[in-house]
Design an enzyme around this catalytic site. Structure first.
Site, PDB file in Angstrom:
ATOM      1  N   THR A 177       0.834  -1.197   0.000  1.00 39.25           N
ATOM      2  CA  THR A 177       0.000   0.000   0.000  1.00 39.25           C
ATOM      3  C   THR A 177       0.870   1.250   0.000  1.00 39.25           C
ATOM      4  O   THR A 177       2.025   1.210   0.442  1.00 39.25           O
ATOM      5  CB  THR A 177      -0.890   0.067   1.247  1.00 39.25           C
ATOM      6  OG1 THR A 177      -0.054   0.266   2.415  1.00 39.25           O
ATOM      7  CG2 THR A 177      -1.700  -1.200   1.421  1.00 39.25           C
ATOM      8  N   ASP A 178       0.308   2.346  -0.485  1.00 41.60           N
ATOM      9  CA  ASP A 178       0.931   3.627  -0.188  1.00 41.60           C
ATOM     10  C   ASP A 178       0.735   3.886   1.303  1.00 41.60           C
ATOM     11  O   ASP A 178      -0.159   3.333   1.935  1.00 41.60           O
ATOM     12  CB  ASP A 178       0.300   4.737  -1.028  1.00 41.60           C
ATOM     13  CG  ASP A 178       1.243   5.927  -1.223  1.00 41.60           C
ATOM     14  OD1 ASP A 178       2.212   6.052  -0.440  1.00 41.60           O
ATOM     15  OD2 ASP A 178       1.022   6.725  -2.147  1.00 41.60           O
ATOM     16  N   TRP A 179       1.588   4.748   1.849  1.00 40.73           N
ATOM     17  CA  TRP A 179       1.626   4.921   3.299  1.00 40.73           C
ATOM     18  C   TRP A 179       0.287   5.473   3.806  1.00 40.73           C
ATOM     19  O   TRP A 179      -0.174   6.506   3.347  1.00 40.73           O
ATOM     20  CB  TRP A 179       2.781   5.840   3.658  1.00 40.73           C
ATOM     21  CG  TRP A 179       4.051   5.115   4.014  1.00 40.73           C
ATOM     22  CD1 TRP A 179       4.831   5.335   5.105  1.00 40.73           C
ATOM     23  CD2 TRP A 179       4.707   4.057   3.287  1.00 40.73           C
ATOM     24  NE1 TRP A 179       5.916   4.473   5.107  1.00 40.73           N
ATOM     25  CE2 TRP A 179       5.862   3.686   4.010  1.00 40.73           C
ATOM     26  CE3 TRP A 179       4.419   3.375   2.110  1.00 40.73           C
ATOM     27  CZ2 TRP A 179       6.721   2.673   3.586  1.00 40.73           C
ATOM     28  CZ3 TRP A 179       5.271   2.373   1.687  1.00 40.73           C
ATOM     29  CH2 TRP A 179       6.409   2.036   2.420  1.00 40.73           C
TER      30      TRP A 179
ATOM     31  N   GLY B 146      -2.564   4.228   3.253  1.00 43.19           N
ATOM     32  CA  GLY B 146      -3.651   4.014   2.304  1.00 43.19           C
ATOM     33  C   GLY B 146      -4.755   3.171   2.923  1.00 43.19           C
ATOM     34  O   GLY B 146      -4.541   2.388   3.858  1.00 43.19           O
TER      35      GLY B 146
END
Length: 843
Positions: free
Chosen positions: A231-233, A235
């Protein structure tokens, strides 16, 4: 494409030996930059690092940390059109990641330049998916050759910063396949990327972290991706849906949906343990591939300032610099120079990267003013006047800043950490390492003014902070919380300003007090930033004009900086900030030998384009931007760049006008496949500079291509186009041969007038010739057919069915129409030297 990752006996045994809690714990970060170590089974922690500009290491910007090589921004790398160079840059980034004790690099960024205003355009390569994908694939190959996994990002349609964590990017299936997914596909199939990072946004209403059709159907089943998805941070991730959809790692830790909640869900039977085992197996298989399972997990991050790295950063900056216009003034004749005026707001500061998570602290930075002066030597007088100031408030002060951290949200707590920073900015996502959630910090440094007069100080905070200068409290964000703003990627306050008179040569102490208490730490972000600038005198423009009039040549460095182009927000205008347009016109009127350098990561309005003698697009050129510029101006280096994105005449002409950045929780991609030059050419709109444009200091002849008369699609064969190229000038240089394919005159769906399908960059000495081989496959002629399944369901409901309604249902897929296609070979999307027909026959 890299071989598919198949779990080894070692990985299989390791997964079998782990407990449920250990397996679940591995799917979430243990902290901001590391995965969970399981020493019992011999699994070390594995560290990740940003990113696209350079490997910062397992620290957050503003936490101090190690210096790193800063390579040019994504747009500058895309402007090189040089896949061999990009692969070598990838080797450098992989080497740097290893120096920082990291095995995963959070790069490359391959989102599309859909609008000139997108705040993160500088980090991405191009408006064209083929150029983006080939650049990304090359970088990936280089990085992973150093046993570091890449995470190509952000999947998918993360092409605006406005409300990026909640918006739905509404993209039709054909557009998604032909434009926005293609760079990811190439990075995986041609580059072999071992990792993919999801985007924050939703795709057609579904969170990308929950989209099984995207992560399972397209990514894994169609493309054969066998690596891990992160995931993006921070997310959005859900415990029950994301594992089955295909997400393997939630970052940062501790887990919110994964980790302990995932273990509980397996026990409750709402998540299958087989899905968890698949997540862990994919992660461990990548870790094994890059050698991370043989690390200790306790390696110390280091920095290295190698001459070869500096040379490569310089080469990359030169290769991506684009000469937009030139009346013959460039290259400058050094023997004829006695006085050079270097003017503009970006002349005496090094604007080498955009804002946000990709920031690194470089070893070497020379401003354009310093680099030009050093390169010209003592026999040439170099004078400087800024003329105007574009800073919204003030840049952070570069100084040796001593910081102490204390436990508790009130002053007087026990000291728990101390460090020295290089600028007056603290930033962490979550509390700094070794610091409790409730803490205070005090930072101090000394500033000695260079001139007497008013100095503007600024304070921005995520948390609460107080600024004192010379013992006097100047801005108190503790007593009165500062209003919300866009700092710290949208999680911080507005920058509040105060002015104080200082005396040249008299040092003053700057003290910053910070507490995480109160309304601080919004979104898990803790930060404080103090800026400082000396205010310009009222006659600053007049002084710049006078300096230009008395010089042999004037170099005006204009552009933006990380206050205007950054992760977290989009630009509001394509115009140059402040009064830069007026400064350019005034200086060019005073000196006909005026060279304008545009130091920005994305297109800007250039209504003054006919006034200067030459215009150079330098982008955010990394740590070597200044020296690269000095060499190009004097002809000691060749401007090797070609535009990776169109520069429109007006913002209103761009294809996303009216739908960017979106509203009411939706980004509507109404232009469909007509992105960038595809739009401008289909609408017959004039542009300032076309996609692929760039001048040289030498001349080239692009000869008539040799092309087979016909091509049969569907056989797996390739069509080879051979193009002779000769350097007809008097000096060495580079040319980019660009091949566009135009569809038949009649097609079943609307198609762009032409699309880039192959390119090659060649470096030739004076008089040298070569033959460029460009290859096309079926996809060069194909469009994505969404099929007729949906149409058939609609027709079934009609009382009176149209003719042909009973025809066989056609499944979605790539489709090649028979017909005569035109192969258009040239130097840009507008400068086509040869058009050659080819008959395409589907098998």
């Amino acid at each position: 494409m890299a071989d598919a990752l198949r779990p080894s006996a070692r990985v299989t045994e390791m997964v079998a030996a782990m407990t449920l809690d250990e397996k679940a714990g591995l799917t979430a970060g243990v902290d901001f930059w590391s995965t969970l170590p399981v020493e019992r089974v011999g699994l070390p922690r594995v560290r990740l690092t940003d990113g696209p500009n350079g490997a910062r290491g397992p620290v957050t910007r503003g936490e101090g940390g190690l210096r790193a090589v800063c390579v040019p921004c994504g747009t500058a790398l895309g402007a090189s059109w040089d896949v061999d160079l990009l692969e070598r840059v990838g080797v450098l980034l992989g080497t740097e990641a290893r120096r920082k004790a990291c095995r995963v690099l959070l790069a490359p960024t391959v989102n599309i330049h859909r609008s000139p205003l997108a705040g993160r355009n500088f980090e991405c390569y191009s408006e064209d998916p083929l150029l983006s994908g080939r650049a990304a694939a090359a970088l990936v190959r280089g990085v992973q050759a150093q046993d570091v996994a890449t995470t190509v990002k952000h999947l998918v349609a993360n092409d605006a910063e406005h409300e990026r964590t909640s918006m739905s990017s509404d993209v039709d299936e054909r557009t998604l396949r032909e434009i926005y997914l293609l760079p990811f596909e190439l990075a995986i199939r041609e580059g072999g990327s071992l990792g993919v990072m999801t985007s924050y946004n939703r795709l057609n209403g579904i969170w990308c972290t929950e989209d099984e059709a995207l992560l399972g159907g397209i990514l894994r089943d169609e493309w054969g991706f066998s690596g891990f998805v992160v995931t993006d941070w921070y997310g959005v991730t859900t415990t029950e849906v994301s594992p089955a959809a295909g997400v393997d790692l939630e970052m940062p830790g501790p887990g919110r949906a994964f980790g302990a909640p995932l273990a509980d869900a397996v026990r409750a039977g709402t998540v299958a343990e087989a899905d968890l085992d698949a997540q862990v197996t994919r992660l461990l298989s990548v870790f094994e591939r890059v050698g991370a399972l043989d690390d200790t997990g306790t390696e110390e991050p280091t920095s290295a300032d190698e001459p070869a790295d500096r040379e490569l950063a310089l080469e990359a900056a030169v290769s991506g610099t684009v000469l937009l216009t030139n009346d013959g003034t460039l290259p400058l004749d050094r023997s004829a120079l006695r006085r050079v005026a270097v003017i503009g707001p970006n002349a005496a500061k090094a604007v080498i990267m955009g804002g946000g998570s990709s920031h690194v602290e470089p070893f070497h930075v020379a401003t354009p003013l310093e680099a030009i002066g050093d390169h010209l030597g003592p026999d040439v007088e170099v004078v400087h006047e800024p003329g105007v100031d574009i800073t919204r408030a003030a840049p952070t002060l570069k100084a040796e800043v001593a910081v102490t951290y204390h436990a508790g949200s009130e002053p007087g707590g026990e000291q728990v950490r101390a460090e020295t920073l290089t600028a007056t900015q603290l930033l962490s996502f979550g509390p700094p390492q070794g610091v409790p959630a409730e803490f205070t910090a005090r930072a101090t440094c000394t500033f000695t003014p260079e001139r007497t007069g008013p100095h503007l100080f600024t304070l921005a905070q995520a948390g609460r902070a107080r600024l004192a200068v010379g013992g006097r409290v100047l801005i108190d964000g503790m007593a009165t919380p500062l209003p919300r703003g866009r700092t710290f990627m949208g999680y911080g306050s507005k920058e509040v300003t105060e002015t104080i008179d200082l005396v040249a040569g008299d040092p003053v102490e700057i003290a910053i007090d910070y507490t995480s208490g109160g309304d601080g730490g919004s979104g898990g972000v803790y930060g404080v930033k103090v800026g400082l600038r000396a205010l310009l005198p009222p006659d600053a423009v007049e002084r710049a004009v006078a300096a230009a009039a008395e010089a042999d040549v004037a170099v005006v460095v204009v552009g933006t900086d990380d206050e205007w182009e950054s992760e977290g927000f989009d630009r509001r205008s394509m115009d140059l900030p402040g009064e830069q347009d007026g400064l350019i016109r005034a200086v060019a009127a005073a000196n006909p030998r005026t060279v304008v350098v545009v130091n920005a990561g994305a297109p800007v309005t250039m209504d003054w384009i006919d006034d200067p003698a030459a215009v150079v697009q330098a982008w955010f050129g990394g740590q070597a931007m200044g020296p690269a510029l000095a060499r190009i101006l004097t002809g000691d280096a060749e401007p090797g760049g070609r535009l990776p994105t169109t520069v429109p005449e007006r913002l209103e002409h761009n294809p996303s006008w009216g739908t960017f950045p979106g509203d009411h929780d939706h980004h509507r991609y109404g232009e469909g496949v007509f992105v960038g030059y595809r739009w401008y050419q289909s609408r017959h709109l004039p542009v300032r500079f076309p996609f692929g444009h760039g001048l040289s200091y030498t001349t080239f002849d692009v000869g008539t291509p040799t092309v087979p008369a016909s091509f049969t699609a569907g056989t797996g064969d390739e069509l080879v186009v051979e193009v002779p190229v000769t350097n007809t000038g008097s000096r060495s240089g580079s040319e980019v041969v660009q091949l566009y394919v135009a569809p038949p005159s009649r097609t079943e769906v609307p198609r762009p007038p032409q699309e880039l399908k192959a390119f090659a960059k060649v470096h030739l000495t004076a008089g040298e010739s070569t033959v460029v081989r460009l290859t096309l496959d079926d996809r060069a002629f194909a469009w994505w057919d969404v099929g007729t399944e949906g149409h058939a369901a609609v027709v079934e409901r009609l009382p009176l069915k149209p003719p042909g309604a009973a025809a066989a249902v056609r499944s979605p897929g790539w489709r090649v129409e028979a017909g005569t296609y035109a192969l258009r070979v040239g130097r840009s999307s507008a400068d086509i030297a040869h058009v050659v027909p080819v008959e395409v026959v589907p098998a």
